[in-house]
Write a protein that holds these residues in place. Sequence first.
Motif, short mmCIF file in Angstrom:
data_model
loop_
_atom_site.label_atom_id
_atom_site.label_comp_id
_atom_site.label_asym_id
_atom_site.label_seq_id
_atom_site.Cartn_x
_atom_site.Cartn_y
_atom_site.Cartn_z
N ILE A 163 29.76 41.95 42.49
CA ILE A 163 28.78 41.43 43.46
C ILE A 163 28.94 39.92 43.59
O ILE A 163 28.92 39.37 44.70
N GLU A 164 29.13 39.24 42.47
CA GLU A 164 29.29 37.79 42.48
C GLU A 164 30.55 37.38 43.23
O GLU A 164 30.54 36.45 44.05
N LEU A 165 31.65 38.09 42.99
CA LEU A 165 32.90 37.78 43.68
C LEU A 165 32.78 38.06 45.18
O LEU A 165 33.26 37.28 46.00
N THR A 166 32.14 39.17 45.53
CA THR A 166 31.95 39.50 46.94
C THR A 166 31.15 38.41 47.64
O THR A 166 31.49 37.98 48.75
N SER A 167 30.09 37.93 46.98
CA SER A 167 29.28 36.86 47.55
C SER A 167 30.08 35.57 47.70
O SER A 167 30.00 34.89 48.73
N ASP A 168 30.87 35.25 46.67
CA ASP A 168 31.68 34.02 46.71
C ASP A 168 32.71 34.08 47.84
O ASP A 168 32.90 33.12 48.59
N LEU A 169 33.37 35.22 47.98
CA LEU A 169 34.35 35.39 49.06
C LEU A 169 33.68 35.31 50.43
O LEU A 169 34.26 34.78 51.39
N SER A 170 32.47 35.82 50.53
CA SER A 170 31.74 35.74 51.79
C SER A 170 31.44 34.29 52.14
O SER A 170 31.57 33.88 53.30
N LEU B 296 35.63 45.05 48.39
CA LEU B 296 34.95 44.89 47.09
C LEU B 296 33.62 45.61 47.09
O LEU B 296 33.22 46.20 46.09
N SER B 297 32.92 45.56 48.21
CA SER B 297 31.67 46.31 48.33
C SER B 297 31.92 47.80 48.20
O SER B 297 31.16 48.53 47.55
N ASP B 298 33.02 48.28 48.79
CA ASP B 298 33.40 49.69 48.66
C ASP B 298 33.66 50.05 47.20
O ASP B 298 33.26 51.13 46.73
N LEU B 299 34.33 49.15 46.48
CA LEU B 299 34.63 49.40 45.08
C LEU B 299 33.34 49.50 44.26
O LEU B 299 33.22 50.36 43.37
N THR B 300 32.39 48.66 44.56
CA THR B 300 31.10 48.70 43.86
C THR B 300 30.42 50.05 44.09
O THR B 300 29.88 50.66 43.15
#
Length: 235
Positions: free
Chosen positions: A202-209, A174-178
């Motif tokens: 960014i929100e989804l990446t944080s939540d998954l983390s 997801l970070s790569d997609l951003t």
Amino acid sequence: MKQQLFTKDMRLSDLIVANHHLLPTLPRFGISLGFGNRRVEDVCQKNGIPADFFILMCNAYTFESYIPYEDTIMETDMRFLVPFLTASHRYYLDTQIPHIERHMLNLIADDNSNYSLALRNFFNDYKKDITEHFDYEEKHLFPYITDMQSGKPRADYSIFDFVQTHNSSIEDKLSDLTIILFKYLPENKSDNDVIDLILDLIELTSDLSKHSTIEDKILVPYVEALEKGVSNDKL
């Protein structure tokens, strides 16, 4: 954020103000908005959720350096661990990822460039990877935990099997997609639409983390302790 751990005597609204990222986790506990000034313990009692479990999740979700002791984990009512993580999976797969995909496809709907095609393919691959990741947990890890909690030890699986396969690739992609969106999205797109999409990513990446952190800091040591207890019982 100064690390002053949450307690069940605090007002739930104070927890949400302290960390607004907790807001989308409430439905995963079965808690609806409209709790007013009620304390965490009262809200949890009303919704049939162990307050100690709720607080443990919120602290792990909020404070980066928080690592609960094994005693704290084992003294917590963990019956809702698997339902909570399963509800998180449903939130990602059924709500957030489809929302992001619709937003992204709207932005590139009239663009037939190689970039847009690559973006679609990248996202489709990501959906496949994360679905397989969650499917593995729900078919192998979660039933194993449920059996262990029910006093039904199994020899065909262990938490070590999960640790060997668990990694952060779903957040990294997801970070790569951003980054791809930042670098290659055409200039004629609405700034507000692009910013909204990137904030969602960014929100989804944080939540998954945070989801992975809970598995690493709580789930793994919890199951290790269950396995240790089973081994000790056999001595």
